[in-house]
Design a protein around this motif. Sequence first.
Motif, PDB file in Angstrom:
ATOM      1  N   ILE A  14      20.965  18.893  60.153  1.00 45.23           N
ATOM      2  CA  ILE A  14      20.563  19.995  59.282  1.00 45.23           C
ATOM      3  C   ILE A  14      19.209  20.541  59.747  1.00 45.23           C
ATOM      4  N   GLU A  15      18.301  19.637  60.119  1.00 47.34           N
ATOM      5  CA  GLU A  15      16.961  20.056  60.548  1.00 47.34           C
ATOM      6  C   GLU A  15      17.041  20.964  61.767  1.00 47.34           C
ATOM      7  N   GLN A  16      17.903  20.587  62.721  1.00 49.58           N
ATOM      8  CA  GLN A  16      18.031  21.403  63.932  1.00 49.58           C
ATOM      9  C   GLN A  16      18.584  22.786  63.577  1.00 49.58           C
ATOM     10  N   ALA A  17      19.585  22.804  62.693  1.00 47.32           N
ATOM     11  CA  ALA A  17      20.186  24.084  62.294  1.00 47.32           C
ATOM     12  C   ALA A  17      19.129  24.968  61.621  1.00 47.32           C
ATOM     13  N   LEU A  18      18.309  24.368  60.763  1.00 43.85           N
ATOM     14  CA  LEU A  18      17.279  25.137  60.046  1.00 43.85           C
ATOM     15  C   LEU A  18      16.197  25.632  61.015  1.00 43.85           C
ATOM     16  N   GLN A  19      15.866  24.792  61.989  1.00 41.02           N
ATOM     17  CA  GLN A  19      14.865  25.174  62.980  1.00 41.02           C
ATOM     18  C   GLN A  19      15.341  26.390  63.779  1.00 41.02           C
ATOM     19  N   LEU A  20      16.607  26.350  64.198  1.00 40.11           N
ATOM     20  CA  LEU A  20      17.167  27.473  64.965  1.00 40.11           C
ATOM     21  C   LEU A  20      17.178  28.749  64.123  1.00 40.11           C
ATOM     22  N   LYS A  21      17.520  28.591  62.839  1.00 42.84           N
ATOM     23  CA  LYS A  21      17.581  29.762  61.954  1.00 42.84           C
ATOM     24  C   LYS A  21      16.175  30.325  61.743  1.00 42.84           C
ATOM     25  N   ALA A  22      15.193  29.425  61.652  1.00 36.52           N
ATOM     26  CA  ALA A  22      13.813  29.870  61.487  1.00 36.52           C
ATOM     27  C   ALA A  22      13.370  30.671  62.719  1.00 36.52           C
ATOM     28  N   GLU A  23      13.798  30.213  63.897  1.00 34.41           N
ATOM     29  CA  GLU A  23      13.404  30.905  65.130  1.00 34.41           C
ATOM     30  C   GLU A  23      14.112  32.243  65.298  1.00 34.41           C
ATOM     31  N   HIS A  24      15.390  32.292  64.931  1.00 36.08           N
ATOM     32  CA  HIS A  24      16.178  33.486  65.256  1.00 36.08           C
ATOM     33  C   HIS A  24      16.442  34.414  64.073  1.00 36.08           C
ATOM     34  N   GLY A  25      16.194  33.950  62.850  1.00 40.59           N
ATOM     35  CA  GLY A  25      16.316  34.802  61.668  1.00 40.59           C
ATOM     36  C   GLY A  25      17.667  35.495  61.567  1.00 40.59           C
ATOM     37  N   ASP A  26      17.633  36.801  61.293  1.00 42.97           N
ATOM     38  CA  ASP A  26      18.865  37.570  61.082  1.00 42.97           C
ATOM     39  C   ASP A  26      19.742  37.688  62.329  1.00 42.97           C
ATOM     40  N   GLU A  27      19.150  37.436  63.504  1.00 41.25           N
ATOM     41  CA  GLU A  27      19.928  37.505  64.748  1.00 41.25           C
ATOM     42  C   GLU A  27      20.945  36.366  64.831  1.00 41.25           C
ATOM     43  N   ALA A  28      20.660  35.286  64.088  1.00 42.27           N
ATOM     44  CA  ALA A  28      21.545  34.118  64.105  1.00 42.27           C
ATOM     45  C   ALA A  28      22.319  34.035  62.792  1.00 42.27           C
ATOM     46  N   ARG A  29      23.552  33.556  62.860  1.00 37.39           N
ATOM     47  CA  ARG A  29      24.353  33.330  61.655  1.00 37.39           C
ATOM     48  C   ARG A  29      24.852  31.899  61.657  1.00 37.39           C
ATOM     49  N   PHE A  30      24.910  31.318  60.445  1.00 31.04           N
ATOM     50  CA  PHE A  30      25.600  30.039  60.321  1.00 31.04           C
ATOM     51  C   PHE A  30      27.093  30.312  60.380  1.00 31.04           C
TER      52      PHE A  30
END
Lengths: 292, 160
Positions: A14-30
């Motif tokens: 979960i931490e890795q997923a949240l870190q990636l989302k923090a870095e990429h914001g709206d450009e990234a989707r779960f």
Amino acid sequence: MKPAPFQYVAARTIEQALQLKAEHGDEARFLAGGQSLVPTMNFRLTQPAMLIDINPLHELAGLGNGPAVRLRIGALTRYRSLERDPATARHLPLIAEALPLIAHPQIRNRGTIGGNLAHADPASEMPAIVLTLGGRLRARSAKGERWIDAADFFVGALTTALEPDEMLMEVELPKAPPRSGACFMEMSRRRGDFAIIGVACIVRLDEAGRCAEARIGLCNAGDGPVFAARASASLTGRTVGSVEIGEAAKLVQSDIDPGGSIHASKEFQRHIAGVLTTRALARANERARGAA
Amino acid sequence: MSTQMHAITVTVNGKQYSRQVEGRLLLSDFLRHDLLLAGTHVGCEHGVCGACTVIFDGAPVRSCLMFAAQTDGHRIETVEGLAADRDHLHPLQQAMRDCHGLQCGYCTPGILMTMKVFLEDNPNPDEAQIREALSGNLCRCTGYQHIVEAVQLAAERMRK
Ligand SMILES: Cc1cc2nc3c(=O)[nH]c(=O)nc-3n(C[C@H](O)[C@H](O)[C@H](O)COP(=O)(O)OP(=O)(O)OC[C@H]3O[C@@H](n4cnc5c(N)ncnc54)[C@H](O)[C@@H]3O)c2cc1C
Ligand code: FES
Ligand code: FES
């Protein structure tokens, strides 16, 4: 009809997923069940630069007890597991009744409650039910977490209160209380299609058999899920019969603002909302009496 | 954007395949173009028609709504794995043949994969349950009547 290129990452934690989302914001989707996201990617209506696949995060799935008389459903819980879990019918009768109406068995094998709520389609059943039940949702980012009441979570069509760096973790819902009855009804053109109108009703009775609390919510009746506050409040303290139900249905009709489509005009949607409210309230009331 | 490749090992119809796939490759296209298992059909590519239905870890799913990269370490069954051999069709296939449950056959693989799991879960379904289970598979030819009859016949034969 093929998705545009993107970077695929299978989340390990979960931490890795949240870190990636923090870095990429709206450009990234779960990527959860993919049953709403992938169709739009196939049509290239959505072209995320990155997909963070949360399917490997099994800790996000499952139904468990929350505090007191509440249940928590993990974001990655699939419709199918809810259908199969006896706790759904026992404690969440509104959801149990709506599940078979959501899409088709093959879609329900993949689709998740978290993906559905985060997607926030106004025509979708689950947001209306979570709002009607007065649930709350837990969001988490790399910075921390917070609980959001359903009434604040659904902001508009396909829009929620989630920030670009937040993941929906779980939804918390009250268990059906004693002396209560629930009913979900919808009208759609074909089995599994999105509802033209859907209505969720709960009636709770007091010791004397009067309505202690009623809650009425609708899907596809506005920009987002609609809680019919005036109609719900109109029943409190009264013995619910056809007159009271008829009044509540009229209030529902004047409170909603359906969008209309080529398949159903606004007027027709409003008419159906009245018919379904009448039927669903009567059924919920009967069930509450049966449970009293 | 550079195309990053992902190494996957997936079991399809009992056989292991190891391949390099692009992230955006749909499972349906992977099966058809990379593994040359073209029995899985593609109709709408947005989850509506059901022609692309395969069994993923025991559950029927839309292969047009999954990426091949998601299948690493998982198990898939397609229509090619149903019959034991040319002369021994799966009871569902035999019943579809006996009852004229197909005309053009485009929808048939998806229906077979859906109904295989349905009959495992419900060995003795009534007509309403069969129609409900079929609701996620469109057929433009048959009018469904003969498909329902075929599923009933297959269920009867499989119970024996
Ligand atoms: C043919 C068909 C018919 C359908 N009919 C209906 C219907 O009648 N009623 C209905 O309600 N739905 C219907 N759906 C949609 C279905 O319910 C989807 O499963 C659901 O809306 C999305 O859930 P998902 O897990 O597939 O999410 P995904 O498609 O994976 O994701 C949806 C969105 O939510 C985001 N997201 C996913 N998980 C999280 C998370 N944990 N935190 C933050 N963001 C997240 C994604 O990034 C994406 O933007 C239908 C779909 C199809 C293909
Ligand atoms: S091609 Fe997948 S559902 Fe139509
Ligand atoms: S047999 Fe032609 S679509 Fe079903």
